[in-house]
Write an enzyme that holds these catalytic residues in place. Structure first.
Site, PDB file in Angstrom:
ATOM      1  N   ARG A   1     -15.988-114.378  11.545  1.00 28.79           N
ATOM      2  CA  ARG A   1     -14.941-115.392  11.655  1.00 28.79           C
ATOM      3  C   ARG A   1     -15.537-116.689  12.161  1.00 28.79           C
ATOM      4  O   ARG A   1     -16.532-116.669  12.874  1.00 28.79           O
ATOM      5  CB  ARG A   1     -13.909-114.997  12.721  1.00 28.79           C
ATOM      6  CG  ARG A   1     -13.112-113.813  12.506  1.00 28.79           C
ATOM      7  CD  ARG A   1     -12.262-113.527  13.739  1.00 28.79           C
ATOM      8  NE  ARG A   1     -11.129-114.432  13.850  1.00 28.79           N
ATOM      9  CZ  ARG A   1     -10.010-114.291  13.160  1.00 28.79           C
ATOM     10  NH1 ARG A   1      -9.851-113.297  12.319  1.00 28.79           N
ATOM     11  NH2 ARG A   1      -9.027-115.145  13.320  1.00 28.79           N
TER      12      ARG A   1
ATOM     13  N   GLU B   1      -1.524-114.227   4.949  1.00 24.09           N
ATOM     14  CA  GLU B   1      -0.182-113.722   5.232  1.00 24.09           C
ATOM     15  C   GLU B   1       0.684-114.940   5.558  1.00 24.09           C
ATOM     16  O   GLU B   1       0.305-115.744   6.423  1.00 24.09           O
ATOM     17  CB  GLU B   1      -0.222-112.771   6.434  1.00 24.09           C
ATOM     18  CG  GLU B   1       1.162-112.209   6.703  1.00 24.09           C
ATOM     19  CD  GLU B   1       1.232-111.225   7.866  1.00 24.09           C
ATOM     20  OE1 GLU B   1       0.200-110.972   8.511  1.00 24.09           O
ATOM     21  OE2 GLU B   1       2.343-110.737   8.102  1.00 24.09           O
TER      22      GLU B   1
ATOM     23  N   LYS C   1      -3.235-117.558  14.431  1.00 24.42           N
ATOM     24  CA  LYS C   1      -1.907-118.054  14.060  1.00 24.42           C
ATOM     25  C   LYS C   1      -0.883-117.722  15.142  1.00 24.42           C
ATOM     26  O   LYS C   1       0.015-118.508  15.411  1.00 24.42           O
ATOM     27  CB  LYS C   1      -1.461-117.440  12.730  1.00 24.42           C
ATOM     28  CG  LYS C   1      -2.030-118.167  11.535  1.00 24.42           C
ATOM     29  CD  LYS C   1      -1.457-117.612  10.240  1.00 24.42           C
ATOM     30  CE  LYS C   1      -2.094-116.293   9.906  1.00 24.42           C
ATOM     31  NZ  LYS C   1      -1.726-115.794   8.583  1.00 24.42           N
TER      32      LYS C   1
HETATM   33  P1  ATP Z   1      -4.871-115.134  12.400  1.00 26.34           P
HETATM   34  O1  ATP Z   1      -5.730-114.284  13.274  1.00 26.34           O
HETATM   35  O2  ATP Z   1      -4.998-116.590  12.660  1.00 26.34           O
HETATM   36  O3  ATP Z   1      -3.464-114.683  12.307  1.00 26.34           O
HETATM   37  P2  ATP Z   1      -5.332-113.734  10.035  1.00 26.34           P
HETATM   38  O4  ATP Z   1      -6.676-113.185   9.744  1.00 26.34           O
HETATM   39  O5  ATP Z   1      -4.297-112.795  10.481  1.00 26.34           O
HETATM   40  O6  ATP Z   1      -5.517-114.954  10.993  1.00 26.34           O
HETATM   41  P3  ATP Z   1      -4.549-114.087   7.351  1.00 26.34           P
HETATM   42  O7  ATP Z   1      -3.472-114.921   6.822  1.00 26.34           O
HETATM   43  O8  ATP Z   1      -4.427-112.623   7.275  1.00 26.34           O
HETATM   44  O9  ATP Z   1      -4.755-114.543   8.850  1.00 26.34           O
HETATM   45  O10 ATP Z   1      -5.961-114.549   6.798  1.00 26.34           O
HETATM   46  C1  ATP Z   1      -6.246-114.835   5.469  1.00 26.34           C
HETATM   47  C2  ATP Z   1      -7.727-114.791   5.295  1.00 26.34           C
HETATM   48  O11 ATP Z   1      -8.360-115.738   6.125  1.00 26.34           O
HETATM   49  C3  ATP Z   1      -8.285-113.430   5.667  1.00 26.34           C
HETATM   50  O12 ATP Z   1      -9.163-113.006   4.664  1.00 26.34           O
HETATM   51  C4  ATP Z   1      -8.991-113.680   6.966  1.00 26.34           C
HETATM   52  O13 ATP Z   1     -10.094-112.833   7.100  1.00 26.34           O
HETATM   53  C5  ATP Z   1      -9.399-115.150   6.846  1.00 26.34           C
HETATM   54  N1  ATP Z   1      -9.516-115.752   8.167  1.00 26.34           N
HETATM   55  C6  ATP Z   1      -8.577-115.834   9.119  1.00 26.34           C
HETATM   56  N2  ATP Z   1      -9.064-116.392  10.239  1.00 26.34           N
HETATM   57  C7  ATP Z   1     -10.361-116.703   9.986  1.00 26.34           C
HETATM   58  C8  ATP Z   1     -11.428-117.298  10.746  1.00 26.34           C
HETATM   59  N3  ATP Z   1     -11.246-117.711  11.994  1.00 26.34           N
HETATM   60  N4  ATP Z   1     -12.626-117.445  10.140  1.00 26.34           N
HETATM   61  C9  ATP Z   1     -12.816-117.052   8.875  1.00 26.34           C
HETATM   62  N5  ATP Z   1     -11.870-116.482   8.105  1.00 26.34           N
HETATM   63  C10 ATP Z   1     -10.650-116.301   8.652  1.00 26.34           C
HETATM   64 MG    MG Z   2      -3.914-111.089   9.098  1.00 24.25          MG
END
Ligand code: ATP
Ligand code: MG
Length: 552
Positions: free
Chosen positions: A262, A35, A272
């Site tokens: 994760r 995102e 983020k």
């Molecule tokens: P955040 O919690 O930092 O906002 P998010 O999951 O909302 O992260 P996205 O931009 O939606 O961020 O994530 C894109 C991809 O990265 C998703 O498939 C998510 O599962 C993966 N991802 C995000 N954080 C991690 C992590 N700590 N370890 C592994 N994969 C991750």
């Molecule tokens: Mg997300």
């Protein structure tokens, strides 16, 4: 494209191997779906290495880069650009064009209409508070919305008028009609569209209704022909909804969602939202501050992309939640830099040394290897004029035998140069050492003294006349606690010494050091020129110390 190493087996690869063996798929197609509401961090690197890594390893496999852009209030085109740069820098190439969920807004709308027509969705007019109340709790079932059974035609009409902008934000929403008594809260008639009069970075003002993540993600996957939709464990209870949406619309492709754990990293925030707060509260100097665990921060700090890929490969892919030691990431960085970073000398906390028996009109050009183990990197020239800087910590007026550096009355070797002996110390009125007077032995260039004197210590130096002044930014971990994410107020667990600035000198050859290119400053650590660096004002970031100074 960078050669990316083949990944080791894991449970996802086992599923893929089976799917290829049974002929369920001829080839696989993954996606990385960020995102664009912030910069990518080390956690995303894990997901990137998994998704793009599979596409590298399996024959004819592809991996899309798709911006999951359904929440225009939090998203921005700057993030879209930064994310592309980060994925490329990590060494990966997405299949074809960039994709956006917003590319599918028209199709998503049509599928929503299809759900309404099949009595699988309805326009609901409960307000936020009522919606919460009707949803029930983990231990009690929800209640049906009074709008749940409104006629199909009425929902179709209202949904079209929602799109046309006739209603206020929050006054109506489209909900999937599933089961208000489901033990899975996600299945209790989830909202799939809401009204938002918001400008979108891709679609402008075309839309005032936006689809929700759970509705959008599975359909976007199916439209793109994704075979394996890999996401983190928190999406496990979204999976029934993912499957429900695809089962209840007329799309052919049915991707399979698979969850993995994760990455959590010690001393590091991997959210983020929390990283954004550090930027907004000016605790760090932007998303690419070298103390940030963002990909851009790590790049600026000097972490090689290959070291990050290596780390992601070593931590592996499982369903077990765990926290990885920060030391293991730093070990990957050190291992890469030890092999690949050319050597140089820099004095970070300088004190002047005058070599009293050296001809003051003379300057020699000494030669040193760029890398002690890799001759192919060639050599460098070190001017030597008889006045040099050494590090304050490398001199003592008296010391015991354990101290293998320069001591008054004793000898030490200058790296790549001569053996010198400290004869006299000059101090200012406050007692601070301002100069050390030494004598050198001209017979000792590159070899040991011929009379059998034993000189064990070696220290680094920079010529006092032929050098470049430089600023050094000595970075360390940002937080003092292993799990800063658990802190109520992160400001209370900040490491006050996460950045220490020093001013010193580097050897002349670093005058045009390329930003981000790694060097080992001998005995000091690995450094790279910062974005702020220019020929007038050199700035070097410490990427990582030579050894783990935190190890107990
Ligand atoms: P955040 O919690 O930092 O906002 P998010 O999951 O909302 O992260 P996205 O931009 O939606 O961020 O994530 C894109 C991809 O990265 C998703 O498939 C998510 O599962 C993966 N991802 C995000 N954080 C991690 C992590 N700590 N370890 C592994 N994969 C991750
Ligand atoms: Mg997300």
């Amino acid at each position: 494209m960078t050669q990316v190493e083949t990944g080791p087996s894991n449970f996802i690869r086992n599923i893929i191997d089976d799917d290829l063996k049974t002929g369920k798929h001829q080839s696989i197609h993954t996606r990385f779906p960020p995102e664009p509401n912030g910069y990518l961090h080390i956690g995303h690197a894990k997901s990137i290495c998994l998704n793009f890594g599979l596409a590298v390893d399996y024959p004819n496999a592809l991996c899309n880069l798709r911006f999951d852009d359904t929440n225009p209030l939090k998203e921005d085109a700057d993030y879209v650009a930064a994310i592309q740069e980060d994925v490329s820098w990590l060494g990966f190439k997405w299949a074809g064009d960039i994709h956006y969920s917003s590319d599918y807004f028209e199709q998503l709308y049509a599928y929503a209409v299809e759900l309404i027509e099949n009595e699988k969705a309805y326009v609901c007019e409960l307000n936020a508070e009522q919606t919460r109340e009707y949803r029930g709790t983990l231990t009690s079932p929800g209640k049906d919305s009074p709008f749940r059974n409104r006629p199909i035609a009425e929902s179709l009409d209202l949904f079209a008028r929602m799109r046309a902008g006739e209603f206020e934000e929050g006054s109506m929403m489209l909900r999937a009609k599933i089961d208000m008594a489901s033990p899975n809260m996600k299945m209790r008639d989830p909202v799939i569209y809401r009204i938002r009069f918001a400008h979108h970075h891709q679609t402008g003002d075309k839309w005032c209704i936006y689809p929700m993540y759970d509705f959008t993600h599975c359909i976007s996957d199916a439209i793109e022909g994704i075979t394996h939709s890999l996401c983190t464990l928190e999406f496990e209870d979204h999976r029934p909804l993912y499957d429900w949406v695809l089962a209840n619309i007329s799309i052919k492709c049915k991707p399979r969602q698979i969850e993995f754990s994760r990455l959590n990293l010690q001393y590091t925030l991997t959210s983020k939202r929390k990283l954004n707060a550090l930027v907004v509260d000016k605790i760090v100097d932007g998303w690419d501050d070298p103390r940030m665990p963002t990909i851009s921060g790590m790049r600026r700090r000097g972490y090689p992309a290959a070291a990050i890929r290596d780390f992601c490969q070593r931590i592996g892919i499982t369903k077990q939640e765990n926290t990885v030691e920060l030391a293991s990431l730093e070990a990957c960085v050190r291992e890469d830099l030890e092999a690949n970073a050319p050597r140089a000398m820099a004095v970070i906390d300088p004190v002047k040394v005058i070599i009293t028996n050296y001809d003051e009109h003379k300057t020699e050009q000494l030669t040193a290897p760029m890398h002690p183990k890799d001759e192919s990197m060639g050599t460098r020239t070190l001017p030597f004029s008889g006045q040099i800087y050494i590090d304050r910590a490398d001199f003592r007026e008296s010391a015991n035998k354990k101290y293998k550096r320069l001591v008054l009355g004793k000898e030490v070797r200058l790296r790549n140069a001569y053996v010198i002996k400290a004869d006299e110390v000059i101090k200012d009125t406050e007692g601070n050492i301002t100069e050390i007077h030494c004598s050198y032995d001209p017979e000792t260039l590159g070899k040991n003294p011929s009379d059998g004197r034993k000189v064990k210590g070696v220290i680094h130096w920079v010529d006092a006349t032929n050098n470049k002044p430089a600023e050094f930014r000595i970075y360390d971990r940002l937080f003092l606690t292993e799990n800063p994410g658990a802190a109520e107020n992160v400001e209370e667990v900040l490491n006050p010494e996460s950045l220490i600035v020093r001013h010193g000198f580097v050897e002349l050859g670093l005058a045009d050091a390329v930003v981000n290119d790694a060097h080992q400053f001998e005995r000091e650590g690995y450094f790279c020129a910062d974005n702020d660096s220019n020929t007038e004002h050199l700035v070097f970031n410490r990427t990582v110390a030579l050894r783990d100074s935190w190890a107990g």
